[in-house]
Enzyme design. Sequence first.
Site, short mmCIF file in Angstrom:
data_model
loop_
_atom_site.label_atom_id
_atom_site.label_comp_id
_atom_site.label_asym_id
_atom_site.label_seq_id
_atom_site.Cartn_x
_atom_site.Cartn_y
_atom_site.Cartn_z
N CYS A 2 0.84 -1.19 0.00
CA CYS A 2 0.00 0.00 0.00
C CYS A 2 0.88 1.25 0.00
O CYS A 2 1.91 1.29 0.67
CB CYS A 2 -0.95 0.09 1.19
SG CYS A 2 -2.07 -1.30 1.27
N ARG A 27 3.99 -0.55 -4.75
CA ARG A 27 3.71 -1.00 -3.39
C ARG A 27 2.40 -1.77 -3.26
O ARG A 27 2.13 -2.38 -2.22
CB ARG A 27 3.63 0.21 -2.44
CG ARG A 27 4.88 1.04 -2.43
CD ARG A 27 4.71 2.21 -1.49
NE ARG A 27 4.61 1.77 -0.12
CZ ARG A 27 5.63 1.54 0.68
NH1 ARG A 27 6.85 1.72 0.23
NH2 ARG A 27 5.47 1.14 1.91
N TRP A 73 -2.96 -2.83 -1.67
CA TRP A 73 -2.70 -4.26 -1.80
C TRP A 73 -3.57 -4.89 -0.72
O TRP A 73 -3.30 -4.72 0.47
CB TRP A 73 -1.22 -4.57 -1.57
CG TRP A 73 -0.84 -6.00 -1.81
CD1 TRP A 73 -0.40 -6.55 -2.98
CD2 TRP A 73 -0.81 -7.06 -0.84
NE1 TRP A 73 -0.13 -7.87 -2.81
CE2 TRP A 73 -0.38 -8.22 -1.51
CE3 TRP A 73 -1.14 -7.15 0.51
CZ2 TRP A 73 -0.24 -9.45 -0.87
CZ3 TRP A 73 -1.00 -8.38 1.15
CH2 TRP A 73 -0.56 -9.51 0.45
N ASN A 99 -1.76 2.28 5.63
CA ASN A 99 -0.89 1.21 5.15
C ASN A 99 -0.55 0.35 6.36
O ASN A 99 -0.04 0.88 7.34
CB ASN A 99 0.38 1.87 4.55
CG ASN A 99 1.47 0.88 4.22
OD1 ASN A 99 1.21 -0.29 4.05
ND2 ASN A 99 2.69 1.36 4.11
N GLY A 100 -0.89 -0.94 6.30
CA GLY A 100 -0.56 -1.80 7.45
C GLY A 100 -1.76 -2.62 7.88
O GLY A 100 -2.71 -2.79 7.10
N GLU A 480 16.31 -19.00 -7.14
CA GLU A 480 16.01 -17.64 -7.60
C GLU A 480 15.40 -17.66 -9.02
O GLU A 480 14.46 -16.93 -9.30
CB GLU A 480 17.30 -16.80 -7.55
CG GLU A 480 17.18 -15.37 -8.02
CD GLU A 480 16.17 -14.52 -7.24
OE1 GLU A 480 15.70 -14.95 -6.18
OE2 GLU A 480 15.85 -13.42 -7.72
N LYS A 484 11.70 -16.29 -9.95
CA LYS A 484 11.45 -15.29 -11.01
C LYS A 484 10.39 -15.80 -11.98
O LYS A 484 9.51 -15.06 -12.39
CB LYS A 484 12.72 -14.97 -11.82
CG LYS A 484 13.83 -14.22 -11.14
CD LYS A 484 13.51 -12.77 -10.83
CE LYS A 484 12.89 -12.64 -9.49
NZ LYS A 484 13.56 -12.22 -8.36
N GLU A 487 7.00 -15.63 -10.33
CA GLU A 487 6.55 -14.25 -10.10
C GLU A 487 6.08 -13.58 -11.39
O GLU A 487 5.06 -12.91 -11.41
CB GLU A 487 7.71 -13.40 -9.54
CG GLU A 487 8.04 -13.63 -8.09
CD GLU A 487 9.20 -12.76 -7.65
OE1 GLU A 487 9.05 -12.02 -6.68
OE2 GLU A 487 10.28 -12.79 -8.30
N HIS A 503 15.04 -37.98 -5.01
CA HIS A 503 14.19 -38.34 -3.88
C HIS A 503 12.77 -37.79 -4.01
O HIS A 503 12.11 -37.56 -3.01
CB HIS A 503 14.83 -37.85 -2.58
CG HIS A 503 16.18 -38.44 -2.34
ND1 HIS A 503 16.36 -39.78 -2.09
CD2 HIS A 503 17.41 -37.89 -2.37
CE1 HIS A 503 17.66 -40.03 -1.96
NE2 HIS A 503 18.32 -38.89 -2.13
N LYS A 602 5.88 -5.09 -3.98
CA LYS A 602 7.34 -5.04 -3.84
C LYS A 602 7.78 -4.93 -2.40
O LYS A 602 8.82 -5.44 -2.02
CB LYS A 602 7.88 -3.85 -4.64
CG LYS A 602 9.38 -3.76 -4.61
CD LYS A 602 9.96 -3.52 -5.96
CE LYS A 602 11.46 -3.69 -5.97
NZ LYS A 602 11.85 -5.08 -6.17
C1 G6P Z 1 8.65 -9.34 -1.94
C2 G6P Z 1 9.20 -9.00 -3.30
C3 G6P Z 1 10.44 -9.83 -3.56
C4 G6P Z 1 11.45 -9.62 -2.45
C5 G6P Z 1 10.87 -9.90 -1.07
C6 G6P Z 1 11.79 -9.43 0.03
O1 G6P Z 1 8.15 -10.63 -1.95
O2 G6P Z 1 8.24 -9.23 -4.31
O3 G6P Z 1 11.01 -9.42 -4.79
O4 G6P Z 1 12.54 -10.46 -2.65
O5 G6P Z 1 9.64 -9.20 -0.92
O6 G6P Z 1 11.90 -8.03 -0.02
P1 G6P Z 1 13.08 -7.18 0.53
O7 G6P Z 1 12.70 -5.76 0.20
O8 G6P Z 1 13.13 -7.42 2.01
O9 G6P Z 1 14.33 -7.58 -0.14
#
Ligand code: G6P
Length: 607
Positions: A2, A27, A73, A99-100, A480, A484, A487, A503, A602
């Site tokens: 948010c 956000r 969000w 926000n929160g 990772e 990606k 996501e 396994h 994000k």
């Molecule tokens: C969210 C984002 C990710 C990120 C994670 C941790 O899930 O979408 O891209 O890796 O938060 O965020 P940070 O800001 O703590 O690295």
Amino acid sequence: MCGIVGYVGPQPALPILVEGLRRLEYRGYDSAGVAVRTDDAIWVQKAVGRVSSLAAKTRLGPAGCIGIAHTRWATHGGVTEANAHPHLDERARIAVVHNGIIENMSELKRELEQQGVVFKSETDTEIFAHLIRSVYDGDPLQAVSYAVKRVRGTYGIAVMFQEHPEQLFVARNGSPLVIGLGDGETVVASDPQAVVEHTRRVVYLKDRELAILTRDGVQVHSFDGRSLDSSIEMLEADYKVADKEGFPHFMLKEIHEQPRSIQRCQLGRIQVEDGNARLGGMELQPRDLVGIQRVIMLGCGTSYHAGMVGSMAIEALARVPSRAEIASEFRHRHPIVPREALFVAISQSGETLDTLGAIQEVQLKGGDCVGVVNVVGSTIARTCGRGTYLYSGPEVAVASTKAFTSQITALLTFTLMLARTRDLSYDKGQEVAQSLHDIPAKVAHYLERPGPIDEAVEAIVDARYVLFLGRGFSYPVALEGALKLKEIAYVPCEAYPAGEMKHGPIAMLEEGTPVIVIVPRDSQREKAISNIKEVQARGAKVIAIHTEGDELVQSIADISIEVPACAEYVSPLITVLPLQLIAYKAGLALGRDIDKPRNLAKSVTVE
Ligand code: G6P
């Protein structure tokens, strides 16, 4: 999660608020809304979907000079206009954005309902509007203070009163708010991105602080009403509004920025001549480094994966026991905090609530925690008090790319410092420093000729399941890469340590199942080659990410993507690149919203 914007000044607030929301859209972006004060009433407009939908609905809005806005969000309540912020009290004279999360929502809601309040939304935020109204007798500061003291949870709020045309009220407990002090105007936002176009003079609100904003500045108070001094800071000279710079998406721009961002992260820190490194902000002298008996990384998502690479490097080069922990797991299991351990909290945004909670748990138990953070002045940076910044510049795409490689760079820099106080010789130190120093050029070299990415994308876009495999330093890279792909492209996939594949996941393989194997020329290569053979024997189609000139891997892979040769411990900085590009192009091929994938945000400021 948010984004909040507020404005009070001489100009019409509406266009400023909507533009601010665009800057904060990363956000949260399921709905948005704005409230502007007019002479008669508080004018509110909301829209489900992106800020652009709200912008289309607000073109003919009023010209009032004070207002608040929000991009959401969803946490409490579905994605509807009724649940979008701002929320109003029953007389529609008080507007709130938030926000929160309010943890004691049910109790407060019940209490308000008993007083006859009828809620119009399913959100927790609406509670603020009604709580403020329930005690408001003409003194807005007293009413907002009452509300923030009654609410348990994390929040940043902005409140506007119809009766107070010159003042906005903001409060913070856990969710960031930065106040920009312009020339005769004041802006508040969740992130300086929405402030920097107006002014570089800012005040970061601290937890349990409440502020009154007017055109002429800010007055900060504690929740219990004491007036506090606020320190004005300047946004750094090179801090600016993020721009796509000609790329179609922020994600692609950020992928291509990596030679520069990695280099910036190394600047003045890696000393090839001395075979050593320096991270001044860590405030760790050799004497302190020698005392560290273990290093524990804390992070979420991509930052956790970077932590895994960092801990492997620390064990390999410094021979100090190290591990990475998922912050949300660590914080809630009553963890052991060894005295002689150094905790390293890794976060791009510096706001992730679970990482923050983990740090607080460490600190509560007397532990020592440093931050590896991108956003300067963020909550995690401030809570740790010391550590290192990445200097990657704003990362806007929700899927993290350049922050990941900078996090690894910073952790490897720290590893070198730590290792030189131990067994790592001067010569070996020089070798490590040189390997790090050479990385930006290798990243640039790879990005110029990325290989058959399109062919790999074609193999995976329609797949029912994609498996990523890696060993050693390539295992976090596999994680990772899969993260990606999920996501950005929503392609079902998972990552496994290649040796563990037999396994379980091997049962998933069918004729043509794409398996992406990260197999650079390192100590694990031969074993990884055996795994390639195993999956091929079950009909899988192997996409291998391997070192340039590795003819053996090239000859057995169905699709072969070459990356520049480098030392094992820096290899994640290179092998992750094709995986970032594969996810990007798969998302593109599937028509996904690359920079704002569904359901994600994000900066994750909820548990
Ligand atoms: C969210 C984002 C990710 C990120 C994670 C941790 O899930 O979408 O891209 O890796 O938060 O965020 P940070 O800001 O703590 O690295």
